[in-house]
Write an enzyme that holds these catalytic residues in place. Structure first.
Site, mmCIF file in Angstrom:
data_model
loop_
_atom_site.group_PDB
_atom_site.id
_atom_site.type_symbol
_atom_site.label_atom_id
_atom_site.label_comp_id
_atom_site.label_asym_id
_atom_site.label_seq_id
_atom_site.Cartn_x
_atom_site.Cartn_y
_atom_site.Cartn_z
ATOM 1 C CG LEU A 42 -2.138 -0.873 1.092
ATOM 2 C CD1 LEU A 42 -2.973 -0.778 2.356
ATOM 3 C CD2 LEU A 42 -2.966 -0.441 -0.105
ATOM 4 N NE ARG A 336 -5.716 -5.152 16.037
ATOM 5 C CZ ARG A 336 -5.456 -4.938 14.767
ATOM 6 N NH1 ARG A 336 -4.213 -4.740 14.376
ATOM 7 N NH2 ARG A 336 -6.414 -4.925 13.890
ATOM 8 N NE ARG A 462 -1.254 -1.709 12.715
ATOM 9 C CZ ARG A 462 -2.325 -2.391 12.307
ATOM 10 N NH1 ARG A 462 -3.485 -1.795 12.144
ATOM 11 N NH2 ARG A 462 -2.244 -3.684 12.069
HETATM 12 C C1 LIG Z 1 -3.238 -10.803 8.126
HETATM 13 C C2 LIG Z 1 -3.154 -9.323 8.281
HETATM 14 C C3 LIG Z 1 -4.306 -8.555 8.320
HETATM 15 C C4 LIG Z 1 -4.247 -7.179 8.479
HETATM 16 N N1 LIG Z 1 -5.411 -6.467 8.511
HETATM 17 C C5 LIG Z 1 -5.348 -5.119 8.622
HETATM 18 C C6 LIG Z 1 -6.554 -4.340 8.617
HETATM 19 O O1 LIG Z 1 -7.672 -4.866 8.528
HETATM 20 N N2 LIG Z 1 -6.438 -3.003 8.715
HETATM 21 C C7 LIG Z 1 -5.239 -2.388 8.810
HETATM 22 O O2 LIG Z 1 -5.206 -1.164 8.867
HETATM 23 N N3 LIG Z 1 -4.093 -3.104 8.797
HETATM 24 C C8 LIG Z 1 -4.115 -4.442 8.713
HETATM 25 N N4 LIG Z 1 -2.938 -5.164 8.712
HETATM 26 C C9 LIG Z 1 -1.652 -4.457 8.678
HETATM 27 C C10 LIG Z 1 -1.365 -3.955 7.270
HETATM 28 O O3 LIG Z 1 -1.816 -4.883 6.332
HETATM 29 C C11 LIG Z 1 0.116 -3.716 7.002
HETATM 30 O O4 LIG Z 1 0.685 -3.021 8.050
HETATM 31 C C12 LIG Z 1 0.298 -2.903 5.741
HETATM 32 O O5 LIG Z 1 -0.408 -3.464 4.679
HETATM 33 C C13 LIG Z 1 1.753 -2.752 5.387
HETATM 34 O O6 LIG Z 1 1.857 -2.125 4.142
HETATM 35 P P1 LIG Z 1 3.253 -1.676 3.572
HETATM 36 O O7 LIG Z 1 2.979 -1.067 2.256
HETATM 37 O O8 LIG Z 1 3.965 -0.871 4.577
HETATM 38 O O9 LIG Z 1 4.099 -3.021 3.401
HETATM 39 P P2 LIG Z 1 3.819 -4.396 2.648
HETATM 40 O O10 LIG Z 1 2.458 -4.494 2.102
HETATM 41 O O11 LIG Z 1 4.293 -5.464 3.549
HETATM 42 O O12 LIG Z 1 4.757 -4.324 1.395
HETATM 43 C C14 LIG Z 1 6.124 -4.511 1.471
HETATM 44 C C15 LIG Z 1 6.672 -4.394 0.074
HETATM 45 O O13 LIG Z 1 8.059 -4.317 0.140
HETATM 46 C C16 LIG Z 1 8.660 -5.206 -0.760
HETATM 47 N N5 LIG Z 1 9.976 -5.496 -0.218
HETATM 48 C C17 LIG Z 1 10.314 -5.764 1.069
HETATM 49 N N6 LIG Z 1 11.635 -5.915 1.186
HETATM 50 C C18 LIG Z 1 12.150 -5.740 -0.047
HETATM 51 C C19 LIG Z 1 13.461 -5.770 -0.566
HETATM 52 N N7 LIG Z 1 14.516 -5.989 0.192
HETATM 53 N N8 LIG Z 1 13.619 -5.561 -1.890
HETATM 54 C C20 LIG Z 1 12.546 -5.324 -2.701
HETATM 55 N N9 LIG Z 1 11.288 -5.264 -2.241
HETATM 56 C C21 LIG Z 1 11.103 -5.473 -0.943
HETATM 57 C C22 LIG Z 1 7.690 -6.322 -0.898
HETATM 58 O O14 LIG Z 1 7.881 -6.982 -2.118
HETATM 59 C C23 LIG Z 1 6.374 -5.564 -0.841
HETATM 60 O O15 LIG Z 1 6.071 -5.058 -2.112
HETATM 61 C C24 LIG Z 1 -3.002 -6.544 8.582
HETATM 62 C C25 LIG Z 1 -1.845 -7.310 8.552
HETATM 63 C C26 LIG Z 1 -1.904 -8.685 8.451
HETATM 64 C C27 LIG Z 1 -0.665 -9.481 8.556
#
Ligand SMILES: Cc1cc2nc3c(=O)[nH]c(=O)nc-3n(C[C@H](O)[C@H](O)[C@H](O)COP(=O)(O)OP(=O)(O)OC[C@H]3O[C@@H](n4cnc5c(N)ncnc54)[C@H](O)[C@@H]3O)c2cc1C
Ligand code: SF4
Ligand code: FES
Lengths: 665, 250
Positions: A42, A336, A462
């Site tokens: 995201l 939580r 959180r």
């Molecule tokens: C099961 C579950 C349910 C959840 N439900 C909710 C909810 O209902 N509401 C809410 O607000 N939050 C929820 N969360 C939390 C939320 O989903 C996450 O905190 C959030 O989506 C993280 O988004 P992000 O973009 O920071 O990282 P991520 O979506 O984890 O993306 C990480 C990205 O980084 C890339 N990446 C990582 N390391 C490297 C590297 N070294 N080189 C290249 N690419 C790399 C990956 O490929 C990926 O594209 C939930 C989490 C889980 C586990």
């Protein structure tokens, strides 16, 4: 002392004033500026799409075969926004206040207020992109409640909110890829940060299909690489979620903030056996409609564990709805950290209900009756039988949470429409992360961190549905403004060349490390060490921590780490597709981070949010904060040895909320 | 239970590849299918052999990464689930299980059970979006009410996880179900109407360019789709396409 660059002026005007005064880069100059975005969940997809759209030349990286598969896809329950569509008294201030309080007063007021302020725009933006949020019969958007708040401000798409939001951001990203504004590198993993003259100027990445090591340069690097919950081995995170990108940044000077602040989510499917590879979340939204209980009597609990009794055999008066009992004001919707500790307390006291004794019930029977009765009225069915009511109720519940119930049944072989779910806390989210200032820049010039990868908004705990909000706020609405302020001074720099010594050095580091891993040719697999690390972390740096346990953990982690480097066994070659090698690099970094997490937990002599030090609790077993001594962000500096990292403090100032003991009673 | 696995092994895209047999002992019924493969891989590594490469990430049926054909069926014998949600309780002691990658000309094998689904990316880039900038300066989300039934149908179509099982299930390797899911989602929402014509033409054009086959309406795709994406979407895609061809004079 750290400078968080918080703008002056009243809280509610800070962001607007700041936006009005930051430096801008004009459109013609943007075309001469390269930005690397690592991660396309995201936070990353929204950032890369926005920056591309603004005219910067963006290179985006992810290790999956498509941005659509980032871990964000798995988020279930929803996303918060202070829209006040339900007319229940919600406001930007209330969302801000709930988030600060929910985080147990360990986050920065200015950042959190901004988050609440832009939350409404996120919903508008997503709807405009075609995100199919749940709607009411009148065609307007529906809301549900999440833990720790008393309003209904969570927008959702059944139990697949993260999927729908990510597909929205992915569509915006795809549009920019098609236009040539973003170059997308799928199946690529960042393995090193490149620093030139103290600034982040590029990365070294490995093509995970061919094994090729590549150099990529840019004027700024944005890490959107997610959380580090997999340090515990078992978590609700996707299998490949990892800390490596953030850890490489840390090793290059970026401070790592509050690493010990991890969130243990109360409603996950319990561990079933020793081959378990991951844990599955049952969304917090279920706590809107499910009631949590254990048998009141130890004998009943024992009989249930032995399979001699079923949950339905336990009469109402012999059930302990312990959250409702302990926290009458919030009941099943306490935050939580509180819900998780309460479950652990009951199970430790012998009331657990599955074979391992580590599970409690989440029961929907009441919801079936409640919804069924309303539905029967709506349909004009007079005097429906109890069975009919329950049947109708099940349909309504299926409409709200159908995919979660199906997921549960597929995993456990139990049908939650007919018997209560069994749940237990599991590692879920990491509030800690790279330290960033108000502009989301780390202390390393030109290096930014967004989404779960940074530490900024959630303090020590959180609230549900706030991570999705933060990821999209950072990527769509914050970074696109703040990054220009830094890049405005780079318009004459020209392309950063990749044949500079800094790139040679970074590439050599990467190659040396890979060679070292391949050369160990030892006896145990990567998973063997990862499991070992996870067990130490869970037992000693998990839901409850204490001084001696943390000290032991640090020693044990060092031993595991040394053994790993000496005796790990990685098959195949480095110059081809090699998932074991990918995994080895990630686990090696978790083993350094794990020690830092323990060090941080050891230094924080208080309990707050998800960080519960057994030595610091009230006589009722609630977390005991120490605001006089610990109202700060612990930002750790790498010194070559994770166990001897140097502590920097950012003091937190609360000018708009009063620090209180968090009470959900 | 004890099982015999017959798994497709292929070193690289240009390797010929073939089936290799592995006996598996003491598999527990509550393990997931991928956990069973983890155990196999652990054994292979310990013996000094190369583990079986397969794609996976979320292990809860939502990321669409896992992609295997198990006993001739994409995602295996259970219905409405992905490979990672399959559990060993669906198998019996003594079973022989055939495991192969998703097969389609447009999904070249990279290694063992891992395939390249880049074609899906390019189809999405061709038109799987609504052209709205991410400025946040849009209208209030509740300005345009959307009928609940339309919103629900759009949601159902939007639950496609882009796994490609529909392609692997189809004897023509058609990607119609995948494409129709996105076209339907956006066609059912008022926000998507402006670009309706262009979108369907561009996405279908890209689908053809990627070498996916034609749809002969056998319905194998929907039968194997883990998200139960309905064939109605293909009907809607056909209508949208006809309409667009007519409007644009193609
Ligand atoms: C099961 C579950 C349910 C959840 N439900 C909710 C909810 O209902 N509401 C809410 O607000 N939050 C929820 N969360 C939390 C939320 O989903 C996450 O905190 C959030 O989506 C993280 O988004 P992000 O973009 O920071 O990282 P991520 O979506 O984890 O993306 C990480 C990205 O980084 C890339 N990446 C990582 N390391 C490297 C590297 N070294 N080189 C290249 N690419 C790399 C990956 O490929 C990926 O594209 C939930 C989490 C889980 C586990
Ligand atoms: S339509 Fe179904 S089978 Fe095809 S990609 Fe989407 S989810 Fe997978
Ligand atoms: S691994 Fe994500 S759907 Fe199977």
């Amino acid at each position: 002392m750290m400078n968080a660059k918080i703008p002056t002026g009243p809280l509610k005007d800070k962001w607007t004033n700041h936006k009005d005064h930051v430096n801008l880069v004009n459109p013609a100059n943007k075309r001469n500026i390269d930005i690397i975005v690592v991660g396309t969940g995201l936070a990353g997809a929204s950032a890369a799409a926005s920056l591309g759209e603004m005219g910067y030349k963006v290179k985006a990286f992810c290790f999956q075969d498509s941005p659509r598969r980032a871990h964000s896809i798995a988020a279930q329950g929803g996303i918060n926004a202070a829209k006040n569509y339900q007319n229940d008294g919600d406001s930007v201030f209330r969302l801000f206040y709930d988030t600060i309080k929910g985080g147990d007063y360990r986050s920065r007021e200015a950042n959190v207020y901004r988050l609440a302020e832009v939350s409404g725009d996120i919903i508008d933006q997503c709807v405009a992109q075609g995100v199919p949020f749940a709607r009411e019969y009148g065609g307007l958007l529906d809301n549900r409640s999440f833990g720790g708040v008393q309003v209904s401000r969570t927008f959702y798409a059944k139990g697949q909110t993260g999927q729908q939001l990510l597909l929205g951001a992915y569509s915006a990203l795809s549009r920019q890829i098609a236009k040539g504004n973003v170059a997308m590198y799928n199946r690529h993993e960042m393995l090193e940060l490149v620093m030139i003259d103290g600034k982040a100027r590029g990365i070294i990445a490995r093509d995970l299909v061919t094994g090729a090591i590549e150099r990529h340069s840019a004027h700024a690097v944005v890490l959107c690489t997610g959380g580090y919950g997999n340090a515990f081995y078992l978590s609700t995170n996707a299998m490949a979620s990892n800390v490596s990108a953030a850890w490489k940044a840390h090793r290059n000077g970026a401070l790592f903030a509050n690493p010990c602040f991890t969130q243990i989510h109360p409603t996950c499917i319990p561990v079933s056996g020793e081959f378990q590879s991951k844990l599955t979340l049952m969304s917090e939204s279920l706590r809107n409609d499910g009631r949590i209980w254990v048998p009141k009597n130890l004998e009943d609990a024992k009989a249930i564990r032995e399979g001699k009794l079923k949950p339905k055999d336990i009469s109402e008066e012999n059930r302990d709805y312990y959250l409702e009992r302990r926290y009458p004001a919030f009941g099943n919707l306490v935050p939580r950290d509180v819900a998780s500790r309460a479950a652990k307390e009951r199970c430790d006291a012998g009331h657990g209900v599955n074979k391992t004794g580590e599970a409690v019930y989440l029961d929907f029977a009441f919801a079936f009756e409640r919804y069924g009765a309303t539905e029967a009225k709506l349909r004009g069915e007079l005097n429906p039988s109890k069975e009919r009511i329950i049947e109708l109720g099940r349909e309504i519940v299926a409409d709200k949470y159908g995919n979660l119930f199906q997921m549960y049944e597929k995993i456990t072989d139990d049908n939650p429409y007919y018997t209560p779910m069994m749940i237990y806390p599991a590692v879920h989210y990491t509030m800690g992360g790279l330290w960033v200032d108000y502009n989301l820049m780390t202390n390393v010039q030109g290096l930014y961190a967004c989404g779960e990868a940074n530490f900024s908004d959630h303090g020590a705990n959180r609230l549900g549905a706030s991570a999705l909000m933060q990821g999209l706020a950072d990527g769509y609405f914050v970074l696109p403004y703040t990054i220009g302020d830094y890049l405005a001074s780079d318009i004459r720099t020209g392309t950063i060349k990749t044949d500079q010594p800094a790139f040679d050095e970074a590439e050599n580091n990467v190659r040396d490390r890979i060679n070292k891993l391949m050369a160990a040719k030892g006896t145990n697999t990567v998973d063997f060490y990862h499991r070992k690390l996870g067990k130490v972390m869970w037992d000693k740096c998990g839901m409850a921590r204490n001084e001696s346990g943390l000290k032991e953990a640090m020693n044990e982690i060092r031993e595991i780490r040394e053994e790993f480097w000496r005796d790990v066994k990685i098959p195949g070659t480095a110059d081809s597709m090699n998932p074991e090698l990918d995994k080895a690099g990630r686990v090696a970094d978790f083993m350094e981070l794990g020690e830092l997490m323990c060090l941080d937990a050891l230094g924080r002599n208080e309990s707050c949010g998800g960080h519960f030090r057994e030595e610091y609790q009230t006589h009722e077993g609630e977390a005991l904060r120490d605001d006089d001594n610990f109202a700060y962000v612990a930002a750790w500096q790498y010194t070559g040895d994770p166990g001897k990292a140097k502590l920097n403090k950012e003091n937190l100032y609360f000018e708009n909320v009063e620090l209180k003991q968090r009470s959900y009673k | 239970m004890n099982l015999t696995l017959k798994i497709w092994r292929q070193k690289s895209p240009d390797d010929k590849g073939g089936m290799v047999t592995y006996p598996m002992k003491d598999v527990e019924s509550h393990m997931s299918f991928l956990e069973m493969l983890d155990v196999l891989n652990n054994d292979l590594i310990t013996k000094g052999e190369e583990p079986v490469a397969f794609d996976h990430d979320c292990r809860e049926g939502i990321c669409g990464t896992c992609s295997m054909v198990i006993n001739g069926r994409p995602h295996g014998p259970d219905s409405a689930i992905t490979t990672c949600q399959l559990h060993m309780r669906k198998f019996n002691d003594g079973d022989t299980i055939h495991i192969e990658p998703f097969r389609a000309k447009s999904f070249p094998v990279l290694k063992d059970l891992t395939v390249d689904r880049g074609a899906f990316e390019r189809i999405m880039q061709a038109g799987g979006f609504i052209s709205v900038n991410t400025s946040g300066n849009t209208i209030d989300a509740n300005t345009i009410p959307i009928r609940k039934d339309h919103a629900d149908m759009a949601f159902d179509a939007a639950t496609c996880i882009g796994c490609g099982a529909c392609v692997a299930a189809c004897k023509n390797s058609s990607a119609m179900l995948f494409v129709s899911a996105k076209v339907s989602q956006l066609a059912l929402l008022p926000q998507g109407h402006t670009e309706r014509t262009e979108r369907v033409l561009k996405m279908v054009h890209q689908m053809d360019a990627e070498g996916f086959g034609t749809c002969s309406n056998t319905g194998a795709c929907a039968a194997e789709c883990p998200k139960e994406i309905s064939l109605d979407n293909i009907a809607r895609l056909n209508r949208e396409y006809l309409r667009a061809s007519f409007v644009s004079g193609e």
